[in-house]
Each structure stands twice: as structure tokens, then as C-alpha cells.
Motif scaffolding. Structure first.
Motif, PDB file in Angstrom:
ATOM      1  N   LYS A 169      23.356  31.275  49.093  1.00  0.00           N
ATOM      2  CA  LYS A 169      22.609  32.477  49.494  1.00  0.00           C
ATOM      3  C   LYS A 169      23.491  33.727  49.545  1.00  0.00           C
ATOM      4  CE  LYS A 169      19.062  29.830  50.227  1.00  0.00           C
ATOM      5  NZ  LYS A 169      18.961  28.880  49.172  1.00  0.00           N
ATOM      6  N   ASP A 170      24.808  33.560  49.562  1.00  0.00           N
ATOM      7  CA  ASP A 170      25.736  34.688  49.635  1.00  0.00           C
ATOM      8  C   ASP A 170      26.436  34.815  48.281  1.00  0.00           C
ATOM      9  OD1 ASP A 170      27.604  36.628  50.181  1.00  0.00           O
ATOM     10  OD2 ASP A 170      28.661  35.488  51.724  1.00  0.00           O
ATOM     11  N   GLU A 171      25.999  35.763  47.481  1.00  0.00           N
ATOM     12  CA  GLU A 171      26.529  35.903  46.119  1.00  0.00           C
ATOM     13  C   GLU A 171      27.731  36.840  46.029  1.00  0.00           C
ATOM     14  OE1 GLU A 171      23.282  36.872  43.546  1.00  0.00           O
ATOM     15  OE2 GLU A 171      22.248  34.988  43.962  1.00  0.00           O
ATOM     16  N   ARG A 172      28.220  37.348  47.155  1.00  0.00           N
ATOM     17  CA  ARG A 172      29.332  38.303  47.123  1.00  0.00           C
ATOM     18  C   ARG A 172      30.624  37.711  46.578  1.00  0.00           C
ATOM     19  NH1 ARG A 172      29.104  40.177  53.178  1.00  0.00           N
ATOM     20  NH2 ARG A 172      28.646  37.956  53.292  1.00  0.00           N
ATOM     21  N   ASN A 173      30.806  36.398  46.687  1.00  0.00           N
ATOM     22  CA  ASN A 173      32.045  35.773  46.219  1.00  0.00           C
ATOM     23  C   ASN A 173      31.808  34.833  45.037  1.00  0.00           C
ATOM     24  OD1 ASN A 173      30.670  33.820  47.600  1.00  0.00           O
ATOM     25  ND2 ASN A 173      32.308  33.323  49.029  1.00  0.00           N
ATOM     26  N   ASN A 174      30.735  35.087  44.288  1.00  0.00           N
ATOM     27  CA  ASN A 174      30.365  34.205  43.182  1.00  0.00           C
ATOM     28  C   ASN A 174      30.910  34.634  41.828  1.00  0.00           C
ATOM     29  OD1 ASN A 174      28.886  33.032  45.194  1.00  0.00           O
ATOM     30  ND2 ASN A 174      26.990  32.942  44.047  1.00  0.00           N
ATOM     31  N   ARG A 175      31.726  35.678  41.791  1.00  0.00           N
ATOM     32  CA  ARG A 175      32.237  36.165  40.508  1.00  0.00           C
ATOM     33  C   ARG A 175      33.643  36.714  40.703  1.00  0.00           C
ATOM     34  NH1 ARG A 175      30.472  41.351  37.252  1.00  0.00           N
ATOM     35  NH2 ARG A 175      31.055  40.708  35.166  1.00  0.00           N
ATOM     36  N   GLN A 176      34.553  36.315  39.823  1.00  0.00           N
ATOM     37  CA  GLN A 176      35.937  36.808  39.870  1.00  0.00           C
ATOM     38  C   GLN A 176      36.421  37.095  38.451  1.00  0.00           C
ATOM     39  OE1 GLN A 176      38.279  37.459  42.209  1.00  0.00           O
ATOM     40  NE2 GLN A 176      36.857  37.037  43.872  1.00  0.00           N
ATOM     41  N   PRO A 177      37.185  38.163  38.284  1.00  0.00           N
ATOM     42  CA  PRO A 177      37.793  38.413  36.973  1.00  0.00           C
ATOM     43  C   PRO A 177      39.029  37.533  36.803  1.00  0.00           C
ATOM     44  CG  PRO A 177      38.494  40.080  38.511  1.00  0.00           C
ATOM     45  CD  PRO A 177      37.517  39.199  39.247  1.00  0.00           C
ATOM     46  N   PHE A 178      39.451  37.367  35.573  1.00  0.00           N
ATOM     47  CA  PHE A 178      40.766  36.782  35.318  1.00  0.00           C
ATOM     48  C   PHE A 178      41.451  37.638  34.273  1.00  0.00           C
ATOM     49  CE2 PHE A 178      37.988  34.427  32.384  1.00  0.00           C
ATOM     50  CZ  PHE A 178      38.671  34.528  31.181  1.00  0.00           C
ATOM     51  N   GLU A 179      42.768  37.631  34.324  1.00  0.00           N
ATOM     52  CA  GLU A 179      43.551  38.405  33.366  1.00  0.00           C
ATOM     53  C   GLU A 179      44.303  37.456  32.463  1.00  0.00           C
ATOM     54  OE1 GLU A 179      47.552  40.576  34.044  1.00  0.00           O
ATOM     55  OE2 GLU A 179      45.970  42.041  34.456  1.00  0.00           O
ATOM     56  N   LEU A 180      44.183  37.683  31.179  1.00  0.00           N
ATOM     57  CA  LEU A 180      44.892  36.885  30.196  1.00  0.00           C
ATOM     58  C   LEU A 180      46.015  37.748  29.625  1.00  0.00           C
ATOM     59  CD1 LEU A 180      42.984  34.643  27.716  1.00  0.00           C
ATOM     60  CD2 LEU A 180      45.330  35.314  27.380  1.00  0.00           C
ATOM     61  N   ARG A 181      47.277  37.341  29.875  1.00  0.00           N
ATOM     62  CA  ARG A 181      48.415  38.117  29.382  1.00  0.00           C
ATOM     63  C   ARG A 181      48.820  37.643  27.991  1.00  0.00           C
ATOM     64  NH1 ARG A 181      53.422  38.317  31.659  1.00  0.00           N
ATOM     65  NH2 ARG A 181      53.213  36.193  32.382  1.00  0.00           N
ATOM     66  N   VAL A 182      48.891  38.597  27.059  1.00  0.00           N
ATOM     67  CA  VAL A 182      49.323  38.307  25.699  1.00  0.00           C
ATOM     68  C   VAL A 182      50.774  38.702  25.600  1.00  0.00           C
ATOM     69  CG1 VAL A 182      48.868  38.712  23.261  1.00  0.00           C
ATOM     70  CG2 VAL A 182      46.978  38.812  24.892  1.00  0.00           C
ATOM     71  N   VAL A 183      51.621  37.748  25.217  1.00  0.00           N
ATOM     72  CA  VAL A 183      53.067  37.947  25.171  1.00  0.00           C
ATOM     73  C   VAL A 183      53.601  37.738  23.761  1.00  0.00           C
ATOM     74  CG1 VAL A 183      53.407  37.361  27.606  1.00  0.00           C
ATOM     75  CG2 VAL A 183      53.493  35.561  25.885  1.00  0.00           C
ATOM     76  N   GLU A 184      54.833  38.127  23.554  1.00  0.00           N
ATOM     77  CA  GLU A 184      55.492  38.020  22.245  1.00  0.00           C
ATOM     78  C   GLU A 184      55.538  36.586  21.752  1.00  0.00           C
ATOM     79  OE1 GLU A 184      57.122  40.071  19.121  1.00  0.00           O
ATOM     80  OE2 GLU A 184      56.860  41.054  21.036  1.00  0.00           O
ATOM     81  N   THR A 185      55.910  35.658  22.623  1.00  0.00           N
ATOM     82  CA  THR A 185      55.961  34.236  22.259  1.00  0.00           C
ATOM     83  C   THR A 185      55.203  33.459  23.322  1.00  0.00           C
ATOM     84  OG1 THR A 185      57.967  33.794  23.523  1.00  0.00           O
ATOM     85  CG2 THR A 185      58.262  34.515  21.225  1.00  0.00           C
ATOM     86  N   ASP A 186      55.080  32.128  23.163  1.00  0.00           N
ATOM     87  CA  ASP A 186      54.401  31.311  24.166  1.00  0.00           C
ATOM     88  C   ASP A 186      55.176  31.243  25.472  1.00  0.00           C
ATOM     89  OD1 ASP A 186      52.251  30.767  22.609  1.00  0.00           O
ATOM     90  OD2 ASP A 186      52.982  28.849  21.882  1.00  0.00           O
ATOM     91  N   ASP A 187      56.468  31.555  25.469  1.00  0.00           N
ATOM     92  CA  ASP A 187      57.269  31.519  26.694  1.00  0.00           C
ATOM     93  C   ASP A 187      57.010  32.793  27.486  1.00  0.00           C
ATOM     94  OD1 ASP A 187      58.456  29.152  25.851  1.00  0.00           O
ATOM     95  OD2 ASP A 187      60.044  30.230  24.790  1.00  0.00           O
ATOM     96  N   GLU A 188      56.934  32.650  28.801  1.00  0.00           N
ATOM     97  CA  GLU A 188      56.801  33.844  29.628  1.00  0.00           C
ATOM     98  C   GLU A 188      58.164  34.529  29.662  1.00  0.00           C
ATOM     99  OE1 GLU A 188      53.473  32.140  32.682  1.00  0.00           O
ATOM    100  OE2 GLU A 188      55.207  33.155  33.470  1.00  0.00           O
ATOM    101  N   SER A 189      58.192  35.837  29.369  1.00  0.00           N
ATOM    102  CA  SER A 189      59.465  36.551  29.376  1.00  0.00           C
ATOM    103  C   SER A 189      59.446  37.713  30.317  1.00  0.00           C
ATOM    104  CB  SER A 189      59.851  37.040  27.995  1.00  0.00           C
ATOM    105  OG  SER A 189      58.793  37.162  27.104  1.00  0.00           O
TER     106      SER A 189
END
Length: 189
Positions: A169-189
């Protein structure tokens, strides 16, 4: 004499029953009247009226934000659509999780659960979980995705996870964004 002691131990009119095991096979031997080995006659169908759906519970479903792992253009990562039941009840209705993907990102199965459906021209994925999510428990849909080789480096906005249920009944917390980071390689740098 032995037969009456068998009856007193719950064997009733079926007589003595012995199980002979030889290796992996077992055979059941019976001594007694033949009626004890017959199947019962089928019972008539009883009309109990129309099926009644369970009333919705008082559950508060919440999407918890989890950003996917960073990935290079053309690579793959997985969106974790994480939904928690804040209670106070166990869900009595199914819940539907919808993952909306940013531009330049396409779903690439297999998904979890397996019956997730891609719709809206590959822009969204819908996953349905049955009733019974207890208070304090969670459900997670896993949606593997592939990035287009020409997506720009940096954060890709426009990704969302949403949940819907007749119980919530409380829809205030039913949606969240997500961020997808695009990087130079598959390794996080």
C-alpha cells in the motif's frame, strides 16, 4: 497368536506385513484378507463453490539500490533487482519486478528467475515472484545485460528497478535508480 499381536501394533485386518530387502529392491508380502489389498472406491466430487483468492496482506515492499559492476563498452554485467519485505506480514500476493535499462544496454539471458520476460522493445525486463515472501526477507531478480560497443565512458543514467504487488500500500519506496559505470576496461580503475 502372532497375528493378534500384529493387530495390536496397528496392522489391523491386513494381517502381517513383512518387507524383504535384497540389495536395492524391496518386496512387500502380505498375509490376510484380499480386501485389504484393494484400492478404495473413488469418492464423488464435492462442489465447494467458487475459488476464493487470498486477501492481500499488509506488506511493505522496498527496492534496495544496488549498482551493477562497472563494465567496458561491448561488455556484460548483471543488474541485481533486490526487493525486501519490510512487513509486517508475509506477502499473500505475487510481486512483479520490472528492470528498465538505460539507452545502449540490452538484456542478455539467461535470467533469474528463468521466466523473466523482455518487453518494450528490449528496454525492460519483467520478473514475477509468487506469494510467500516473509517479513524481513528478500527476493532478487538477476538480469544480465550487454552494453553497446559505442556507449560513452562514464555513468549511464536511466536505469530503474521497480516492484508492484497488491499487498503493498506504500509505493514511496517501490522504485530506485541504478547507475551503470562504463569504464575503459572491465577492471575498475
Amino acid at each position: 497368536m502372532e497375528r493378534s499381536s500384529a493387530r495390536s501394533r496397528g496392522f489391523g485386518g491386513a494381517g502381517l506385513v513383512a518387507v524383504v530387502a535384497a540389495g536395492c529392491a524391496a518386496a512387500v508380502l502380505a498375509a490376510g484378507p484380499s480386501w485389504a489389498l484393494r484400492r478404495p472406491d473413488p469418492r464423488p466430487v464435492v462442489d465447494v463453490g467458487p475459488a476464493v483468492a487470498a486477501a492481500p496482506s499488509h506488506s511493505d515492499l522496498e527496492v534496495v539500490r544496488i549498482d551493477p559492476d562497472a563494465v567496458a563498452p561491448g561488455g556484460t554485467t548483471t543488474v541485481h533487482a533486490f526487493v525486501a519485505n519490510r512487513g509486517p506480514d508475509t506477502t499473500a500476493s505475487s510481486l512483479t519486478v520490472v528492470v528498465t535499462l538505460p539507452e545502449g544496454v540490452t538484456p542478455e539471458g539467461p535470467f533469474f528467475p528463468q521466466d523473466c520476460e523482455v518487453f518494450q522493445n528490449g528496454h525492460r525486463v519483467r520478473c514475477v515472484f509468487g506469494a510467500g515472501l516473509k517479513e524481513g526477507r528478500s527476493a532478487t531478480a538477476l538480469v544480465p545485460v550487454r552494453l553497446s560497443p559505442d556507449v560513452p565512458l562514464g555513468p549511464l543514467d536511466g536505469g530503474w528497478v521497480a516492484v508492484r504487488s497488491a499487498d503493498d500500500k506504500d509505493e514511496r519506496n517501490n522504485r530506485q535508480p541504478f547507475e551503470l559505470r562504463v569504464v575503459e576496461t572491465d577492471d575498475e580503475s
